[in-house]
Design a protein around this motif. Structure first.
Motif, mmCIF file in Angstrom:
data_model
loop_
_atom_site.group_PDB
_atom_site.id
_atom_site.type_symbol
_atom_site.label_atom_id
_atom_site.label_comp_id
_atom_site.label_asym_id
_atom_site.label_seq_id
_atom_site.Cartn_x
_atom_site.Cartn_y
_atom_site.Cartn_z
ATOM 1 N N PHE A 19 22.291 0.488 -3.135
ATOM 2 C CA PHE A 19 21.939 1.206 -4.362
ATOM 3 C C PHE A 19 22.837 2.422 -4.562
ATOM 4 C CE2 PHE A 19 17.479 -0.645 -4.436
ATOM 5 C CZ PHE A 19 17.702 -1.373 -5.590
ATOM 6 N N LYS A 20 23.151 3.140 -3.488
ATOM 7 C CA LYS A 20 24.014 4.317 -3.613
ATOM 8 C C LYS A 20 25.411 3.922 -4.093
ATOM 9 C CE LYS A 20 21.682 7.215 -0.236
ATOM 10 N NZ LYS A 20 21.790 7.928 1.043
ATOM 11 N N VAL A 21 25.937 2.850 -3.554
ATOM 12 C CA VAL A 21 27.260 2.373 -3.970
ATOM 13 C C VAL A 21 27.202 1.933 -5.424
ATOM 14 C CG1 VAL A 21 28.998 0.576 -3.615
ATOM 15 C CG2 VAL A 21 27.989 1.739 -1.644
ATOM 16 N N ARG A 22 26.162 1.193 -5.785
ATOM 17 C CA ARG A 22 26.034 0.717 -7.154
ATOM 18 C C ARG A 22 25.950 1.873 -8.143
ATOM 19 N NH1 ARG A 22 21.561 -3.926 -5.960
ATOM 20 N NH2 ARG A 22 20.791 -3.351 -8.012
ATOM 21 N N ARG A 23 25.167 2.896 -7.813
ATOM 22 C CA ARG A 23 25.051 4.051 -8.711
ATOM 23 C C ARG A 23 26.389 4.756 -8.882
ATOM 24 N NH1 ARG A 23 19.752 4.670 -6.509
ATOM 25 N NH2 ARG A 23 20.557 5.904 -4.794
ATOM 26 N N LEU A 25 29.453 3.494 -8.517
ATOM 27 C CA LEU A 25 30.382 2.660 -9.279
ATOM 28 C C LEU A 25 29.998 2.614 -10.757
ATOM 29 C CD1 LEU A 25 30.869 -0.258 -6.745
ATOM 30 C CD2 LEU A 25 32.475 1.561 -7.281
ATOM 31 N N TRP A 26 28.707 2.544 -11.041
ATOM 32 C CA TRP A 26 28.245 2.514 -12.425
ATOM 33 C C TRP A 26 28.594 3.830 -13.117
ATOM 34 C CZ3 TRP A 26 26.240 -1.656 -14.901
ATOM 35 C CH2 TRP A 26 25.730 -1.443 -16.184
ATOM 36 N N LEU A 30 32.487 1.456 -13.794
ATOM 37 C CA LEU A 30 32.798 0.112 -13.302
ATOM 38 C C LEU A 30 31.557 -0.773 -13.424
ATOM 39 C CD1 LEU A 30 34.817 1.148 -10.154
ATOM 40 C CD2 LEU A 30 35.721 0.078 -12.207
ATOM 41 N N ARG A 31 31.718 -1.919 -14.051
ATOM 42 C CA ARG A 31 30.612 -2.847 -14.239
ATOM 43 C C ARG A 31 30.802 -4.051 -13.333
ATOM 44 N NH1 ARG A 31 29.163 1.355 -15.665
ATOM 45 N NH2 ARG A 31 28.662 1.986 -17.787
ATOM 46 N N TYR A 32 29.708 -4.584 -12.867
ATOM 47 C CA TYR A 32 29.752 -5.618 -11.829
ATOM 48 C C TYR A 32 28.599 -6.583 -12.001
ATOM 49 C CZ TYR A 32 26.559 -2.025 -10.267
ATOM 50 O OH TYR A 32 25.555 -1.083 -10.229
ATOM 51 N N ARG A 33 28.675 -7.667 -11.235
ATOM 52 C CA ARG A 33 27.572 -8.612 -11.114
ATOM 53 C C ARG A 33 27.042 -8.507 -9.694
ATOM 54 N NH1 ARG A 33 30.141 -13.471 -14.490
ATOM 55 N NH2 ARG A 33 29.919 -12.461 -16.514
ATOM 56 N N LEU A 34 25.796 -8.865 -9.523
ATOM 57 C CA LEU A 34 25.151 -8.748 -8.224
ATOM 58 C C LEU A 34 24.978 -10.099 -7.549
ATOM 59 C CD1 LEU A 34 22.289 -6.254 -9.112
ATOM 60 C CD2 LEU A 34 24.451 -5.747 -7.980
ATOM 61 N N HIS A 35 25.267 -10.156 -6.267
ATOM 62 C CA HIS A 35 24.916 -11.278 -5.391
ATOM 63 C C HIS A 35 25.221 -12.647 -5.999
ATOM 64 C CE1 HIS A 35 22.923 -8.095 -3.211
ATOM 65 N NE2 HIS A 35 22.220 -7.813 -4.293
ATOM 66 N N ASP A 36 26.476 -12.883 -6.308
ATOM 67 C CA ASP A 36 26.889 -14.143 -6.929
ATOM 68 C C ASP A 36 26.812 -15.261 -5.900
ATOM 69 O OD1 ASP A 36 28.121 -16.282 -8.173
ATOM 70 O OD2 ASP A 36 29.696 -15.056 -9.079
ATOM 71 N N ARG A 37 25.854 -16.144 -6.077
ATOM 72 C CA ARG A 37 25.622 -17.214 -5.110
ATOM 73 C C ARG A 37 26.692 -18.293 -5.163
ATOM 74 N NH1 ARG A 37 19.566 -18.850 -4.578
ATOM 75 N NH2 ARG A 37 20.051 -18.714 -2.377
ATOM 76 N N VAL A 46 30.216 -8.044 -7.432
ATOM 77 C CA VAL A 46 31.313 -8.910 -7.845
ATOM 78 C C VAL A 46 31.909 -8.361 -9.138
ATOM 79 C CG1 VAL A 46 31.976 -11.254 -8.498
ATOM 80 C CG2 VAL A 46 30.161 -10.903 -6.818
ATOM 81 N N PHE A 47 33.236 -8.235 -9.153
ATOM 82 C CA PHE A 47 33.987 -7.803 -10.322
ATOM 83 C C PHE A 47 34.841 -8.994 -10.759
ATOM 84 C CE2 PHE A 47 32.961 -4.185 -7.762
ATOM 85 C CZ PHE A 47 32.568 -3.220 -8.677
ATOM 86 N N PRO A 48 34.274 -9.890 -11.588
ATOM 87 C CA PRO A 48 34.978 -11.131 -11.930
ATOM 88 C C PRO A 48 36.328 -10.900 -12.590
ATOM 89 C CG PRO A 48 32.703 -11.205 -12.701
ATOM 90 C CD PRO A 48 32.961 -9.821 -12.225
#
Length: 133
Positions: A19-23, A25-26, A30-37, A46-48
């Motif tokens: 959560f700290k890393v996500r906050r 980066l946001w 920087l926008r990302y996706r989470l836990h791409d299976r 994930v930064f596609p």
């Protein structure tokens, strides 16, 4: 509380370090996706467009050598050593699979999350990666 009860409460995703890393980066835009299976290892972030993934590794579970948060428990030491060695082998395999598929892989350790300088370095690394054309 028994060890098994304690260990059962440890989460694999949406952890406080993550959560700290996500906050951070946001907040940096920087926008990302989470836990791409669909990707090996289900990367935490994930930064596609940049073909980049970030893993936020717990120091204990992923054997962060030289870290004060990593030491093998005194009870059932052989079992823990084997389990943690398998985790480390799996991490190396996942990293090589992702890199072979053309992804940049970044790892940030749980102990580094409190270091704002390290988080800044991570954001700069991600911003330097080329955008998808």
């Amino acid at each position: 509380m028994s060890r098994s009860e304690n260990m059962s409460r440890i989460r694999g995703k949406d952890t406080q370090p993550e959560f700290k890393v996500r906050r951070a980066l946001w907040a940096a835009g920087l926008r990302y996706r989470l836990h791409d299976r669909s990707l090996a290892g289900n990367p935490d972030l994930v930064f596609p467009g940049r073909r980049a993934v970030v893993f936020v590794h717990g120091c204990f579970w992923h054997c962060h050598e030289g870290c004060s948060n990593f030491r093998i428990p005194k009870t059932r030491s052989e079992w823990w050593a084997a389990k943690l060695a398998r985790n480390k082998e799996r991490d190396a395999k996942v990293r090589s699979e992702l890199e072979a598929a053309g992804w940049s892989v970044l790892v940030i350790w749980e102990c580094e999350v409190a270091d704002s300088v390290r988080l800044d370095e991570l954001m700069h690394e991600l911003k330097l990666l080329p955008h998808k054309l």
